[in-house]
Design a protein around this motif. Structure first.
Motif, PDB file in Angstrom:
ATOM      1  N   SER A   1      33.660  17.474  72.532  1.00  0.00           N
ATOM      2  CA  SER A   1      34.485  18.688  72.585  1.00  0.00           C
ATOM      3  C   SER A   1      33.655  19.925  72.269  1.00  0.00           C
ATOM      4  O   SER A   1      33.974  21.034  72.718  1.00  0.00           O
ATOM      5  CB  SER A   1      35.651  18.571  71.603  1.00  0.00           C
ATOM      6  OG  SER A   1      35.207  18.687  70.252  1.00  0.00           O
ATOM      7  N   LEU A   2      32.583  19.755  71.475  1.00  0.00           N
ATOM      8  CA  LEU A   2      31.716  20.890  71.153  1.00  0.00           C
ATOM      9  C   LEU A   2      30.927  21.364  72.371  1.00  0.00           C
ATOM     10  O   LEU A   2      30.548  22.528  72.455  1.00  0.00           O
ATOM     11  CB  LEU A   2      30.746  20.501  70.034  1.00  0.00           C
ATOM     12  CG  LEU A   2      31.363  20.161  68.669  1.00  0.00           C
ATOM     13  CD1 LEU A   2      30.273  19.679  67.714  1.00  0.00           C
ATOM     14  CD2 LEU A   2      32.080  21.364  68.087  1.00  0.00           C
TER      15      LEU A   2
ATOM     16  N   GLY B   1      30.315   6.755  66.813  1.00  0.00           N
ATOM     17  CA  GLY B   1      31.232   6.160  67.777  1.00  0.00           C
ATOM     18  C   GLY B   1      32.666   6.611  67.588  1.00  0.00           C
ATOM     19  O   GLY B   1      33.378   6.897  68.573  1.00  0.00           O
ATOM     20  N   LEU B   2      33.128   6.692  66.342  1.00  0.00           N
ATOM     21  CA  LEU B   2      34.512   7.104  66.080  1.00  0.00           C
ATOM     22  C   LEU B   2      34.750   8.577  66.386  1.00  0.00           C
ATOM     23  O   LEU B   2      35.904   8.990  66.606  1.00  0.00           O
ATOM     24  CB  LEU B   2      34.866   6.826  64.617  1.00  0.00           C
ATOM     25  CG  LEU B   2      35.024   5.359  64.214  1.00  0.00           C
ATOM     26  CD1 LEU B   2      35.165   5.232  62.707  1.00  0.00           C
ATOM     27  CD2 LEU B   2      36.224   4.729  64.919  1.00  0.00           C
ATOM     28  N   ASN B   3      33.700   9.376  66.410  1.00  0.00           N
ATOM     29  CA  ASN B   3      33.857  10.828  66.569  1.00  0.00           C
ATOM     30  C   ASN B   3      33.227  11.374  67.848  1.00  0.00           C
ATOM     31  O   ASN B   3      32.912  12.555  67.928  1.00  0.00           O
ATOM     32  CB  ASN B   3      33.266  11.535  65.351  1.00  0.00           C
ATOM     33  CG  ASN B   3      34.021  11.221  64.074  1.00  0.00           C
ATOM     34  OD1 ASN B   3      35.219  11.451  63.981  1.00  0.00           O
ATOM     35  ND2 ASN B   3      33.334  10.654  63.088  1.00  0.00           N
ATOM     36  N   LEU B   4      33.048  10.507  68.830  1.00  0.00           N
ATOM     37  CA  LEU B   4      32.458  10.965  70.094  1.00  0.00           C
ATOM     38  C   LEU B   4      33.317  12.029  70.767  1.00  0.00           C
ATOM     39  O   LEU B   4      32.798  12.953  71.405  1.00  0.00           O
ATOM     40  CB  LEU B   4      32.253   9.786  71.048  1.00  0.00           C
ATOM     41  CG  LEU B   4      30.939   9.030  70.930  1.00  0.00           C
ATOM     42  CD1 LEU B   4      30.898   7.876  71.909  1.00  0.00           C
ATOM     43  CD2 LEU B   4      29.755   9.954  71.147  1.00  0.00           C
ATOM     44  N   ASP B   5      34.655  11.899  70.646  1.00  0.00           N
ATOM     45  CA  ASP B   5      35.512  12.910  71.272  1.00  0.00           C
ATOM     46  C   ASP B   5      35.280  14.283  70.652  1.00  0.00           C
ATOM     47  O   ASP B   5      35.263  15.306  71.350  1.00  0.00           O
ATOM     48  CB  ASP B   5      36.981  12.513  71.162  1.00  0.00           C
ATOM     49  CG  ASP B   5      37.382  12.105  69.739  1.00  0.00           C
ATOM     50  OD1 ASP B   5      36.510  12.108  68.845  1.00  0.00           O
ATOM     51  OD2 ASP B   5      38.566  11.774  69.535  1.00  0.00           O
TER      52      ASP B   5
ATOM     53  N   HIS C   1      46.269  17.375  65.781  1.00  0.00           N
ATOM     54  CA  HIS C   1      46.316  18.540  66.668  1.00  0.00           C
ATOM     55  C   HIS C   1      44.932  19.102  66.968  1.00  0.00           C
ATOM     56  O   HIS C   1      44.778  19.966  67.835  1.00  0.00           O
ATOM     57  CB  HIS C   1      47.150  19.644  66.018  1.00  0.00           C
ATOM     58  CG  HIS C   1      46.567  20.146  64.724  1.00  0.00           C
ATOM     59  ND1 HIS C   1      46.627  19.414  63.545  1.00  0.00           N
ATOM     60  CD2 HIS C   1      45.886  21.292  64.423  1.00  0.00           C
ATOM     61  CE1 HIS C   1      46.027  20.086  62.583  1.00  0.00           C
ATOM     62  NE2 HIS C   1      45.562  21.229  63.073  1.00  0.00           N
ATOM     63  N   SER C   2      43.900  18.625  66.256  1.00  0.00           N
ATOM     64  CA  SER C   2      42.563  19.217  66.361  1.00  0.00           C
ATOM     65  C   SER C   2      41.494  18.134  66.339  1.00  0.00           C
ATOM     66  O   SER C   2      41.579  17.179  65.551  1.00  0.00           O
ATOM     67  CB  SER C   2      42.351  20.202  65.196  1.00  0.00           C
ATOM     68  OG  SER C   2      40.992  20.495  65.006  1.00  0.00           O
ATOM     69  N   PHE C   3      40.499  18.275  67.201  1.00  0.00           N
ATOM     70  CA  PHE C   3      39.354  17.355  67.183  1.00  0.00           C
ATOM     71  C   PHE C   3      38.623  17.446  65.842  1.00  0.00           C
ATOM     72  O   PHE C   3      38.176  16.426  65.311  1.00  0.00           O
ATOM     73  CB  PHE C   3      38.373  17.695  68.310  1.00  0.00           C
ATOM     74  CG  PHE C   3      38.839  17.250  69.670  1.00  0.00           C
ATOM     75  CD1 PHE C   3      38.961  15.895  69.970  1.00  0.00           C
ATOM     76  CD2 PHE C   3      39.133  18.181  70.652  1.00  0.00           C
ATOM     77  CE1 PHE C   3      39.384  15.487  71.222  1.00  0.00           C
ATOM     78  CE2 PHE C   3      39.558  17.776  71.914  1.00  0.00           C
ATOM     79  CZ  PHE C   3      39.684  16.425  72.194  1.00  0.00           C
ATOM     80  N   LEU C   4      38.511  18.656  65.309  1.00  0.00           N
ATOM     81  CA  LEU C   4      37.796  18.846  64.049  1.00  0.00           C
ATOM     82  C   LEU C   4      38.513  18.148  62.898  1.00  0.00           C
ATOM     83  O   LEU C   4      37.891  17.426  62.108  1.00  0.00           O
ATOM     84  CB  LEU C   4      37.647  20.343  63.748  1.00  0.00           C
ATOM     85  CG  LEU C   4      37.018  20.697  62.396  1.00  0.00           C
ATOM     86  CD1 LEU C   4      35.599  20.147  62.294  1.00  0.00           C
ATOM     87  CD2 LEU C   4      37.022  22.212  62.186  1.00  0.00           C
ATOM     88  N   VAL C   5      39.828  18.353  62.793  1.00  0.00           N
ATOM     89  CA  VAL C   5      40.593  17.726  61.720  1.00  0.00           C
ATOM     90  C   VAL C   5      40.546  16.210  61.851  1.00  0.00           C
ATOM     91  O   VAL C   5      40.379  15.479  60.864  1.00  0.00           O
ATOM     92  CB  VAL C   5      42.046  18.240  61.718  1.00  0.00           C
ATOM     93  CG1 VAL C   5      42.888  17.460  60.711  1.00  0.00           C
ATOM     94  CG2 VAL C   5      42.081  19.727  61.405  1.00  0.00           C
TER      95      VAL C   5
END
Length: 494
Positions: free
Chosen positions: A328-329, A320-324, A451-455
């Motif tokens: 994005s992938l 849930g916290l990382n759906l964005d 600045h990054s979805f990954l970070v």
């Protein structure tokens, strides 16, 4: 027990590798290469073929597991069990195929003209896919009776998914067109069927010669009655798994079904712990019933519920916290419209884990026939709520319907187990685990977007993991976790 333990370990490893490959398929490959309506078409073909095959099988996949011990005799070819297991379902397949052909105008009329035009070229190919699915499920049941379960899981969870990725890449590179992709997609199910058949031959268990002895080992009427019972139970489970995609595709279009299919697949990560646990729980519960040891059953019920709650909360928060980041992938913003649906589906699967193994207790109990009543109620309520909510709320309505169905059926089963046997899955640690999850989840949510979805994903995951693990161990909310940690410490630091 040796072979059972080895197969169980292999199944666990295969399940988690399959989860990783499923994520690659779901989040990286298929939605990146296929438009939503094309992805919706493949989703619809697979879900339709699964239910098509279950009708044809008439519950004989469950028959294969339930009755094989009475036929077991390798020297005698198991008294012709495999031909018996395949025979009636193949007749059923012919009957269902006749109905499938007659119903073609009615079924296609449920779709918008552009979606129906996309479906028409593959309508009869759906029968080929259903036949492969049917024969695979029957041979898989036969192998379970032989205690050979790992290879089938390897084919379905690993080999098939790798082949699908390869086929999708061929399509993405332009080596094949979409029509060839769909036919190849269907053909892959035929390939893993042939591989499974070859494996049966390799282990010397492909006994295809029918014998009259098969009709005398157990009364055929008893087998057919059990098959009918198993059919109704399995169909209700399939309705929960597939009716939403059918109704979304019919009412909102194939593109919406493709978006919903991605949302549904993302949420399935929450089912892995429960699936691994259930493989162990089923035979243990059956043994507890045989021994009439309700004290051990009560302890097992609470322990497994505690583990499911702890793992489920962590996975649900992590997703849930990382759906964005996940969306994005995919690199197609259309699929991100399923975000709310993912959250609702996660809530439903989490509730299913928190209420424990209530369904397995019912189905292994002397009152196992009540499981059919619960499953029929689940199927009916799922269809009704999808019909009611999809026109009003779209994809969110279908996910909400699934959530309400899961909550209602698990509440009913939990009450039934308590009322019938005075067993319930909760202790004081369940609220503690949920409080810990809320605190750790809030801490992860406070992490701002960088600045990054990954970070951002990495930072949130680290905060969530450290906070959740620290609080779980510090409060002793899950004693098994502390015991596991101490055991590892002793092994690593003797």
């Amino acid at each position: 027990m040796g072979i059972v333990q080895r197969q169980g370990l292999r199944n666990t490893i295969i399940s988690y590798l399959g989860l990783a490959l499923g994520f690659v398929n779901t989040a990286l490959v298929l939605p990146h290469l296929l438009a939503p309506e094309k992805l919706g078409l493949t989703t619809l073909l697979v879900s339709s073929a699964t239910v098509y095959a279950q009708f044809a099988a008439f519950g004989f996949a469950s028959v294969g597991i339930r009755f094989f011990p009475y036929f077991r005799n390798r020297e005698a070819g198991h008294h012709g069990f495999l031909p018996l297991l395949l025979g009636l379902p193949l007749l059923g397949f012919l009957l269902v195929t006749l109905f499938y052909g007659l119903a073609k105008p009615l079924l296609l009329a449920r779709y918008a003209p552009q979606d129906a035009a996309l479906l028409v070229p593959y309508y009869w190919w759906g029968s080929a896919l259903a036949l492969s699915t049917l024969l695979y499920s029957l041979q898989d049941a036969y192998l379970k009776g032989l205690y050979h379960t790992a290879f089938s899981g390897f084919l379905q969870d690993i080999v098939l998914r790798v082949l699908i990725v390869g086929l999708a890449l061929l399509y993405g590179k332009g080596y094949i067109d979409f029509h060839e992709f769909v036919l190849g997609y269907i053909g892959l199910y035929g390939i893993i069927l042939l591989l499974l058949t070859a494996y049966l031959g390799y282990i010397g268990e492909l006994h295809l010669r029918p014998t009259r002895a098969a009709l005398r080992v157990r009364p055929v009427s008893e087998i057919v009655r059990f098959g009918g019972f198993a059919l109704l139970s399995s169909l209700s489970g399939s309705i929960l798994g597939y009716i939403d995609s059918w109704m979304v595709s019919a009412q909102l279009g194939l593109a919406a079904a493709g978006v919903y299919g991605i949302a549904y697949n993302i949420s399935t990560a929450l089912t892995i712990p429960a699936r691994s646990l259930n493989k162990i729980a089923f035979p243990l519960l059956a043994q507890y019933w045989k021994d009439q040891d309700l004290a051990k059953m009560a302890d097992f019920y609470r322990r497994t519920t505690r583990l499911n709650t702890a793992l489920g909360c962590y996975l649900a928060l992590g997703i849930g916290l990382n759906l964005d980041f996940i969306y994005s992938l995919i690199k197609n913003p259309v699929y991100a419209t399923g975000t709310t649906a993912v959250l609702l589906l996660l809530a439903g699967r989490l509730f299913d884990g928190i209420t424990g193994v209530n369904g397995l207790i019912v189905v292994t109990s002397p009152r196992y026939r009540f499981d059919l009543i619960f499953n029929l109620f689940l199927a009916g309520s799922t269809v009704f709520m999808n019909w009611l909510l999809i026109p009003r709320y779209g994809l969110t309505g279908s996910a909400l319907a699934t959530l309400l169905a899961i909550v209602s059926i698990n509440a009913a089963r939990t009450w039934f187990v308590w009322y019938s046997y005075r067993l319930q899955p909760f202790d004081r640690r369940i609220p503690l685990i949920m409080a810990v999850a809320a605190v750790a989840g809030f801490a992860g949510w406070l992490v701002p977007f960088t600045h990054s979805f990954l970070v951002t994903m990495l930072v949130r995951s680290v905060v969530l993991t450290i906070g959740y693990a620290g609080l779980v161990l510090g409060t002793n909310a899950v004693p098994e976790a502390r015991d596991l940690l101490l055991g590892l410490k002793k092994r690593l630091l003797p």
